[in-house]
Design a protein around this motif. Structure first.
Motif, PDB file in Angstrom:
ATOM      1  N   LYS A   7      -5.000   1.933   6.798  1.00 25.16           N
ATOM      2  CA  LYS A   7      -3.843   1.191   7.324  1.00 25.16           C
ATOM      3  C   LYS A   7      -4.056   0.819   8.783  1.00 25.16           C
ATOM      4  O   LYS A   7      -3.758  -0.297   9.194  1.00 25.16           O
ATOM      5  CB  LYS A   7      -2.561   2.014   7.172  1.00 25.16           C
ATOM      6  N   ASN A   8      -4.592   1.760   9.553  1.00 26.50           N
ATOM      7  CA  ASN A   8      -4.836   1.468  10.966  1.00 26.50           C
ATOM      8  C   ASN A   8      -5.891   0.376  11.136  1.00 26.50           C
ATOM      9  O   ASN A   8      -5.779  -0.434  12.061  1.00 26.50           O
ATOM     10  CB  ASN A   8      -5.262   2.739  11.705  1.00 26.50           C
ATOM     11  N   ARG A   9      -6.900   0.368  10.286  1.00 19.38           N
ATOM     12  CA  ARG A   9      -7.910  -0.693  10.358  1.00 19.38           C
ATOM     13  C   ARG A   9      -7.297  -2.047  10.031  1.00 19.38           C
ATOM     14  O   ARG A   9      -7.695  -3.057  10.585  1.00 19.38           O
ATOM     15  CB  ARG A   9      -9.051  -0.418   9.371  1.00 19.38           C
ATOM     16  N   LEU A  10      -6.349  -2.046   9.113  1.00 13.64           N
ATOM     17  CA  LEU A  10      -5.698  -3.297   8.710  1.00 13.64           C
ATOM     18  C   LEU A  10      -4.876  -3.869   9.866  1.00 13.64           C
ATOM     19  O   LEU A  10      -4.837  -5.077  10.076  1.00 13.64           O
ATOM     20  CB  LEU A  10      -4.809  -3.043   7.502  1.00 13.64           C
ATOM     21  N   ILE A  11      -4.252  -2.973  10.601  1.00  6.28           N
ATOM     22  CA  ILE A  11      -3.413  -3.405  11.723  1.00  6.28           C
ATOM     23  C   ILE A  11      -4.313  -3.866  12.850  1.00  6.28           C
ATOM     24  O   ILE A  11      -4.189  -4.863  13.457  1.00  6.28           O
ATOM     25  CB  ILE A  11      -2.482  -2.272  12.210  1.00  6.28           C
TER      26      ILE A  11
ATOM     27  N   ILE B 257      -4.663  11.068   1.777  1.00 10.24           N
ATOM     28  CA  ILE B 257      -3.635  10.583   2.706  1.00 10.24           C
ATOM     29  C   ILE B 257      -4.250  10.250   4.065  1.00 10.24           C
ATOM     30  O   ILE B 257      -3.933   9.213   4.665  1.00 10.24           O
ATOM     31  CB  ILE B 257      -2.492  11.604   2.849  1.00 10.24           C
ATOM     32  N   GLU B 258      -5.138  11.108   4.560  1.00 10.40           N
ATOM     33  CA  GLU B 258      -5.790  10.834   5.839  1.00 10.40           C
ATOM     34  C   GLU B 258      -6.596   9.540   5.776  1.00 10.40           C
ATOM     35  O   GLU B 258      -6.567   8.734   6.712  1.00 10.40           O
ATOM     36  CB  GLU B 258      -6.695  12.002   6.236  1.00 10.40           C
ATOM     37  N   GLU B 259      -7.313   9.348   4.684  1.00 11.25           N
ATOM     38  CA  GLU B 259      -8.102   8.119   4.520  1.00 11.25           C
ATOM     39  C   GLU B 259      -7.198   6.897   4.416  1.00 11.25           C
ATOM     40  O   GLU B 259      -7.517   5.836   4.960  1.00 11.25           O
ATOM     41  CB  GLU B 259      -9.003   8.239   3.291  1.00 11.25           C
ATOM     42  N   GLU B 260      -6.067   7.023   3.723  1.00 12.91           N
ATOM     43  CA  GLU B 260      -5.117   5.912   3.631  1.00 12.91           C
ATOM     44  C   GLU B 260      -4.588   5.537   5.012  1.00 12.91           C
ATOM     45  O   GLU B 260      -4.456   4.354   5.317  1.00 12.91           O
ATOM     46  CB  GLU B 260      -3.945   6.273   2.714  1.00 12.91           C
ATOM     47  N   ASP B 261      -4.311   6.543   5.831  1.00 11.17           N
ATOM     48  CA  ASP B 261      -3.850   6.266   7.189  1.00 11.17           C
ATOM     49  C   ASP B 261      -4.915   5.518   7.999  1.00 11.17           C
ATOM     50  O   ASP B 261      -4.604   4.584   8.745  1.00 11.17           O
ATOM     51  CB  ASP B 261      -3.451   7.558   7.909  1.00 11.17           C
ATOM     52  N   LYS B 262      -6.169   5.915   7.820  1.00 12.60           N
ATOM     53  CA  LYS B 262      -7.277   5.218   8.520  1.00 12.60           C
ATOM     54  C   LYS B 262      -7.366   3.768   8.026  1.00 12.60           C
ATOM     55  O   LYS B 262      -7.556   2.853   8.834  1.00 12.60           O
ATOM     56  CB  LYS B 262      -8.600   5.923   8.265  1.00 12.60           C
TER      57      LYS B 262
ATOM     58  N   ARG C 287       0.830  -1.214   0.000  1.00 11.78           N
ATOM     59  CA  ARG C 287       0.000   0.000   0.000  1.00 11.78           C
ATOM     60  C   ARG C 287       0.858   1.255   0.000  1.00 11.78           C
ATOM     61  O   ARG C 287       0.548   2.225  -0.680  1.00 11.78           O
ATOM     62  CB  ARG C 287      -0.928   0.013   1.203  1.00 11.78           C
ATOM     63  N   GLN C 288       1.930   1.238   0.801  1.00 11.75           N
ATOM     64  CA  GLN C 288       2.807   2.405   0.848  1.00 11.75           C
ATOM     65  C   GLN C 288       3.473   2.631  -0.502  1.00 11.75           C
ATOM     66  O   GLN C 288       3.592   3.764  -0.963  1.00 11.75           O
ATOM     67  CB  GLN C 288       3.864   2.248   1.948  1.00 11.75           C
ATOM     68  N   LYS C 289       3.872   1.554  -1.144  1.00  9.96           N
ATOM     69  CA  LYS C 289       4.498   1.670  -2.467  1.00  9.96           C
ATOM     70  C   LYS C 289       3.508   2.243  -3.476  1.00  9.96           C
ATOM     71  O   LYS C 289       3.855   3.134  -4.260  1.00  9.96           O
ATOM     72  CB  LYS C 289       4.994   0.298  -2.925  1.00  9.96           C
ATOM     73  N   LYS C 290       2.265   1.748  -3.457  1.00  8.24           N
ATOM     74  CA  LYS C 290       1.243   2.261  -4.367  1.00  8.24           C
ATOM     75  C   LYS C 290       0.965   3.741  -4.093  1.00  8.24           C
ATOM     76  O   LYS C 290       0.812   4.524  -5.022  1.00  8.24           O
ATOM     77  CB  LYS C 290      -0.052   1.453  -4.240  1.00  8.24           C
ATOM     78  N   GLN C 291       0.906   4.098  -2.814  1.00  5.02           N
ATOM     79  CA  GLN C 291       0.657   5.496  -2.463  1.00  5.02           C
ATOM     80  C   GLN C 291       1.808   6.380  -2.941  1.00  5.02           C
ATOM     81  O   GLN C 291       1.570   7.460  -3.496  1.00  5.02           O
ATOM     82  CB  GLN C 291       0.468   5.636  -0.962  1.00  5.02           C
ATOM     83  N   ASP C 292       3.032   5.938  -2.758  1.00  2.77           N
ATOM     84  CA  ASP C 292       4.190   6.700  -3.235  1.00  2.77           C
ATOM     85  C   ASP C 292       4.138   6.862  -4.755  1.00  2.77           C
ATOM     86  O   ASP C 292       4.398   7.952  -5.278  1.00  2.77           O
ATOM     87  CB  ASP C 292       5.498   6.017  -2.837  1.00  2.77           C
ATOM     88  N   GLU C 293       3.792   5.786  -5.446  1.00  4.85           N
ATOM     89  CA  GLU C 293       3.719   5.828  -6.911  1.00  4.85           C
ATOM     90  C   GLU C 293       2.623   6.776  -7.389  1.00  4.85           C
ATOM     91  O   GLU C 293       2.840   7.562  -8.306  1.00  4.85           O
ATOM     92  CB  GLU C 293       3.475   4.432  -7.490  1.00  4.85           C
ATOM     93  N   VAL C 294       1.448   6.691  -6.797  1.00  2.00           N
ATOM     94  CA  VAL C 294       0.348   7.544  -7.259  1.00  2.00           C
ATOM     95  C   VAL C 294       0.698   9.020  -7.058  1.00  2.00           C
ATOM     96  O   VAL C 294       0.454   9.849  -7.941  1.00  2.00           O
ATOM     97  CB  VAL C 294      -1.003   7.170  -6.612  1.00  2.00           C
ATOM     98  N   PHE C 295       1.310   9.354  -5.932  1.00  2.00           N
ATOM     99  CA  PHE C 295       1.644  10.754  -5.703  1.00  2.00           C
ATOM    100  C   PHE C 295       2.826  11.211  -6.547  1.00  2.00           C
ATOM    101  O   PHE C 295       2.911  12.383  -6.909  1.00  2.00           O
ATOM    102  CB  PHE C 295       1.852  11.033  -4.218  1.00  2.00           C
ATOM    103  N   LYS C 296       3.700  10.292  -6.881  1.00  6.07           N
ATOM    104  CA  LYS C 296       4.790  10.634  -7.806  1.00  6.07           C
ATOM    105  C   LYS C 296       4.192  11.027  -9.165  1.00  6.07           C
ATOM    106  O   LYS C 296       4.584  12.045  -9.746  1.00  6.07           O
ATOM    107  CB  LYS C 296       5.740   9.445  -7.957  1.00  6.07           C
ATOM    108  N   HIS C 297       3.230  10.256  -9.626  1.00 10.83           N
ATOM    109  CA  HIS C 297       2.616  10.542 -10.928  1.00 10.83           C
ATOM    110  C   HIS C 297       1.738  11.795 -10.875  1.00 10.83           C
ATOM    111  O   HIS C 297       1.731  12.588 -11.814  1.00 10.83           O
ATOM    112  CB  HIS C 297       1.815   9.341 -11.426  1.00 10.83           C
ATOM    113  N   ILE C 298       1.010  11.979  -9.787  1.00 17.09           N
ATOM    114  CA  ILE C 298       0.160  13.166  -9.666  1.00 17.09           C
ATOM    115  C   ILE C 298       1.013  14.433  -9.635  1.00 17.09           C
ATOM    116  O   ILE C 298       0.709  15.411 -10.337  1.00 17.09           O
ATOM    117  CB  ILE C 298      -0.746  13.075  -8.426  1.00 17.09           C
ATOM    118  N   THR C 299       2.080  14.435  -8.847  1.00 16.18           N
ATOM    119  CA  THR C 299       2.920  15.642  -8.784  1.00 16.18           C
ATOM    120  C   THR C 299       3.622  15.884 -10.117  1.00 16.18           C
ATOM    121  O   THR C 299       3.806  17.039 -10.519  1.00 16.18           O
ATOM    122  CB  THR C 299       3.950  15.562  -7.641  1.00 16.18           C
TER     123      THR C 299
END
Length: 154
Positions: free
Chosen positions: A150-154, A143-148, A40-52
């Motif tokens: 991730k926390n649910r997954l843990i 990003i806030e939703e992704e953090d939520k 998930r972190q890798k996907k998030q990094d990739e999506v924001f790399k492409h968006i920026t």
């Protein structure tokens, strides 16, 4: 007849076996969660790399007058659009809105590069700026939703 020490030894053995099984199951879950979080972190990094990168290309498109450079930027914008779709987390409730605004931004920027009329280009770029503002707001929400998530997954 079973003595108390034998009974205690048997109970200890059962507790040890139960602990071993529980530990193995827990380790498997922990590894799976670790892998999912890393993906998930890798996907998030990739999506924001492409968006920026798309946002940077959009800013560059304001000042480009060379036709070859316009085409290059236009194709790069359109190629990144698909990559953004691929890397957005579909479970994130802001993913559809992010995709929509990125699509609009890319479309407005690409359209401005296709048109040579200065007034029309300014109009397209003005619309693109509105989409860019929405994207910046959505980045925080995403990003806030992704953090939520991730926390649910843990």
């Amino acid at each position: 007849m079973i003595t108390i020490s034998t009974l205690i030894s048997i109970c200890t053995l059962f507790v040890a076996i139960f602990t071993l099984v529980f530990t193995l199951i827990n380790n498997k879950k922990t590894r799976r969660i670790s892998v999912l979080l890393a993906e998930r972190q890798k996907k998030q990094d990739e999506v924001f790399k492409h968006i920026t990168y798309v946002l940077d290309l959009g800013r560059k498109s304001n000042d480009i007058n060379d036709e070859l450079e316009k085409q290059k930027i236009k194709y790069e914008l359109l190629n990144r659009k698909v990559l953004i779709w691929v890397y957005l987390n579909k479970q994130n409730k802001y993913a559809k809105e992010m995709r929509k605004n990125c699509n609009l931004y890319i479309t407005w920027c690409a359209s401005s590069l296709e048109n040579n009329d200065i007034d029309v280009r300014k109009m397209y770029l003005s619309e693109a700026d509105e989409s860019a503002k929405e994207i910046w707001v959505l980045i925080d929400k995403y990003i806030e939703e992704e953090d939520k998530l991730k926390n649910r997954l843990i």
